[in-house]
Every structure is written in structure tokens, then in C-alpha cells.
Design a protein around this motif. Structure first.
Motif, short mmCIF file in Angstrom:
data_model
loop_
_atom_site.label_atom_id
_atom_site.label_comp_id
_atom_site.label_asym_id
_atom_site.label_seq_id
_atom_site.Cartn_x
_atom_site.Cartn_y
_atom_site.Cartn_z
N ASN A 5 0.84 -1.49 -0.26
CA ASN A 5 -0.12 -0.10 -0.13
C ASN A 5 0.56 1.19 -0.23
OD1 ASN A 5 -2.27 -1.42 0.06
ND2 ASN A 5 -2.59 -1.59 2.15
N SER A 6 2.15 1.14 0.46
CA SER A 6 2.81 2.52 0.53
C SER A 6 3.97 1.78 0.01
CB SER A 6 3.15 3.10 1.97
OG SER A 6 4.08 4.42 1.53
N VAL A 7 4.35 2.74 -1.01
CA VAL A 7 6.09 2.52 -1.54
C VAL A 7 6.98 3.60 -1.56
CG1 VAL A 7 7.13 2.46 -3.82
CG2 VAL A 7 5.22 1.51 -3.43
N PRO A 8 8.40 3.29 -0.67
CA PRO A 8 8.95 4.53 -0.53
C PRO A 8 10.35 4.40 -1.42
CG PRO A 8 9.80 2.49 1.31
CD PRO A 8 8.13 1.96 0.42
N ILE A 9 10.82 5.89 -1.68
CA ILE A 9 11.00 7.09 -2.88
C ILE A 9 12.55 7.34 -1.97
CG2 ILE A 9 11.52 7.49 -4.81
CD1 ILE A 9 8.40 6.49 -5.24
N GLN A 10 13.97 7.45 -2.10
CA GLN A 10 14.99 8.23 -1.42
C GLN A 10 14.75 9.39 -2.85
OE1 GLN A 10 17.47 6.38 0.77
NE2 GLN A 10 18.43 8.25 1.29
N ILE A 11 15.24 10.99 -2.67
CA ILE A 11 16.05 11.32 -3.87
C ILE A 11 17.19 12.27 -3.09
CG2 ILE A 11 15.12 12.93 -4.83
CD1 ILE A 11 13.20 10.75 -6.33
N LYS A 12 17.80 11.92 -4.05
CA LYS A 12 19.00 13.13 -3.19
C LYS A 12 18.89 13.88 -4.97
CE LYS A 12 21.51 8.81 -0.73
NZ LYS A 12 22.38 7.68 -0.78
N TRP A 13 20.02 14.80 -4.49
CA TRP A 13 20.37 15.81 -5.57
C TRP A 13 21.00 17.06 -4.47
CZ3 TRP A 13 16.10 16.18 -2.03
CH2 TRP A 13 16.01 17.61 -1.93
N GLU A 14 21.89 17.96 -4.70
CA GLU A 14 23.08 19.09 -4.51
C GLU A 14 22.62 18.60 -3.29
OE1 GLU A 14 20.37 22.47 -5.75
OE2 GLU A 14 20.44 21.88 -7.42
N GLY A 15 23.64 17.62 -2.51
CA GLY A 15 24.49 17.22 -1.25
C GLY A 15 22.63 16.87 -0.54
N LYS A 16 21.13 16.92 -0.63
CA LYS A 16 20.54 16.90 0.29
C LYS A 16 19.69 15.75 -0.11
CE LYS A 16 19.19 21.89 -1.04
NZ LYS A 16 18.07 22.34 -1.31
N GLU A 17 18.71 15.26 1.23
CA GLU A 17 18.18 14.13 0.59
C GLU A 17 17.10 13.88 0.64
OE1 GLU A 17 18.85 9.47 2.83
OE2 GLU A 17 21.05 10.71 2.28
N GLU A 18 15.63 13.54 0.95
CA GLU A 18 14.42 13.26 1.09
C GLU A 18 13.83 12.03 0.60
OE1 GLU A 18 12.76 17.14 0.95
OE2 GLU A 18 11.17 15.88 -0.21
N LYS A 19 13.15 11.04 1.24
CA LYS A 19 12.18 10.36 1.65
C LYS A 19 10.67 10.77 0.88
CE LYS A 19 14.97 7.72 4.49
NZ LYS A 19 15.23 6.71 5.04
N VAL A 20 10.46 10.44 -0.06
CA VAL A 20 8.83 10.07 -0.05
C VAL A 20 8.07 8.75 0.07
CG1 VAL A 20 7.43 11.27 -1.87
CG2 VAL A 20 9.32 11.84 -2.41
N ALA A 21 7.55 8.67 0.39
CA ALA A 21 6.73 7.49 0.46
C ALA A 21 5.24 7.63 -0.63
CB ALA A 21 5.80 6.79 2.29
N ILE A 22 5.22 7.06 -1.51
CA ILE A 22 4.32 7.08 -2.13
C ILE A 22 2.69 6.19 -1.99
CG2 ILE A 22 5.50 8.10 -4.17
CD1 ILE A 22 5.07 5.36 -5.44
N ARG A 23 2.18 6.71 -2.24
CA ARG A 23 0.35 5.79 -1.76
C ARG A 23 -0.74 5.32 -2.52
NH1 ARG A 23 3.03 6.04 3.23
NH2 ARG A 23 2.54 7.57 4.79
N ASN A 24 -1.37 3.91 -2.47
CA ASN A 24 -2.19 3.91 -3.19
C ASN A 24 -3.32 4.68 -3.33
OD1 ASN A 24 -3.70 2.27 -4.97
ND2 ASN A 24 -3.82 0.72 -3.94
N LYS A 25 -4.01 4.98 -3.80
CA LYS A 25 -5.63 5.86 -4.19
C LYS A 25 -6.03 4.92 -5.11
CE LYS A 25 -3.26 9.36 -2.36
NZ LYS A 25 -2.84 10.16 -1.33
N LYS A 26 -7.33 4.42 -4.52
CA LYS A 26 -8.13 3.43 -5.07
C LYS A 26 -9.13 4.55 -6.04
CE LYS A 26 -6.39 -0.80 -2.84
NZ LYS A 26 -7.55 -1.60 -1.56
#
Length: 141
Positions: free
Chosen positions: A120-141
Motif C-alpha cells: 500500500n506504500s512504496v518508499p522512494i528516496q531522492i538525492k540532489w545537490e547534497g540534500k536527501e528526502e524520502k517520499v512515500a507514495i500510497r495507493n489511491k484507489k
């Protein structure tokens, strides 16, 4: 015609009817089993947002998925970034993205056959310009 021969025909007819009924029940069970074992693919849509990123995933076919990454942070969007998509714990999808002249970056994931079901939730990690952030995408039925 005597009673004995008539009784035998009656037994044969009854046996034939019971046999047909049993056969119809078996065939009916096989038909129902096929319907429940074959699952029809349903379009999937996931999305998630963080301080700097908006990510959505659309799957319109059972053999591939499309992730769309957009930068929504303050200031100029980064030219390059790295991503890690954790659809499953044992086989993440990772790579590098580049925005160039577009507002979104699209990632195509081809499963080489039917894709595994997503949680139901897929974690995604993004790294850019020395920064890092996690985004959890969730199922939108």
C-alpha cells in the motif's frame, strides 16, 4: 412386459439422471474455479508528496509501471538527481534523473512479465545537490 424388466429400466434412468447431475456439479465447480483463479488486472495509481518532490506511479498494464517525478521545492529545480524506488525490499530500482527542459522526469519499469503486487506504500528516496528526502507514495484507489 413384467414388473421386473420395468423396475430395471426405472433404475437405469434414475442412475443416468444421478450421473448427469454429478457431472454437471463437477463441470460447474471447474468453471467457478477458473473464474476465481484468474485475476483481472486493475489499473493502479499511487502518489506522494514531500517538501520538495511530488511523485506518482501509474500502472495501466500488468507488465510495466511508470513513475513521474516532479520538483515542487522553492527556487530553481535541480538539473540532476538520484532516485531509489523500493517496490520490494530485495530489489530496489535506482538510477539518475535529469530535468533538462521538462517539468517532470518519467521512469519506466518493465517487469518482464506480470509485475509483483505493490504494498500500500512504496518508499522512494531522492538525492540532489547534497540534500536527501524520502517520499512515500500510497495507493489511491
Amino acid at each position: 412386459m413384467n414388473r421386473h424388466s420395468f423396475g430395471l429400466d426405472h433404475k437405469k434412468i434414475l442412475l443416468l439422471l444421478v450421473g448427469c447431475l454429478v457431472l454437471m456439479m463437477i463441470l460447474g465447480a471447474c468453471t467457478n474455479e477458473k473464474k476465481t483463479s484468474q485475476s483481472e488486472f486493475k489499473k493502479q495509481y499511487f502518489e506522494g508528496i514531500s517538501d520538495n518532490w511530488y511523485i506518482k506511479m501509474v500502472s495501466e498494464m500488468d507488465s510495466n509501471r511508470s513513475y513521474i517525478i516532479s520538483y515542487i521545492g522553492e527556487g530553481i529545480k535541480p538539473l540532476n538527481f538520484k532516485y531509489e524506488i523500493y517496490e520490494s525490499s530485495y530489489n530496489p530500482t535506482f538510477g539518475e534523473g535529469e530535468f533538462k527542459n521538462q517539468e517532470e522526469f518519467e521512469i519506466y519499469v518493465n517487469c518482464g512479465g506480470p509485475c509483483d503486487a505493490l504494498p500500500n506504500s512504496v518508499p522512494i528516496q531522492i538525492k540532489w545537490e547534497g540534500k536527501e528526502e524520502k517520499v512515500a507514495i500510497r495507493n489511491k484507489k
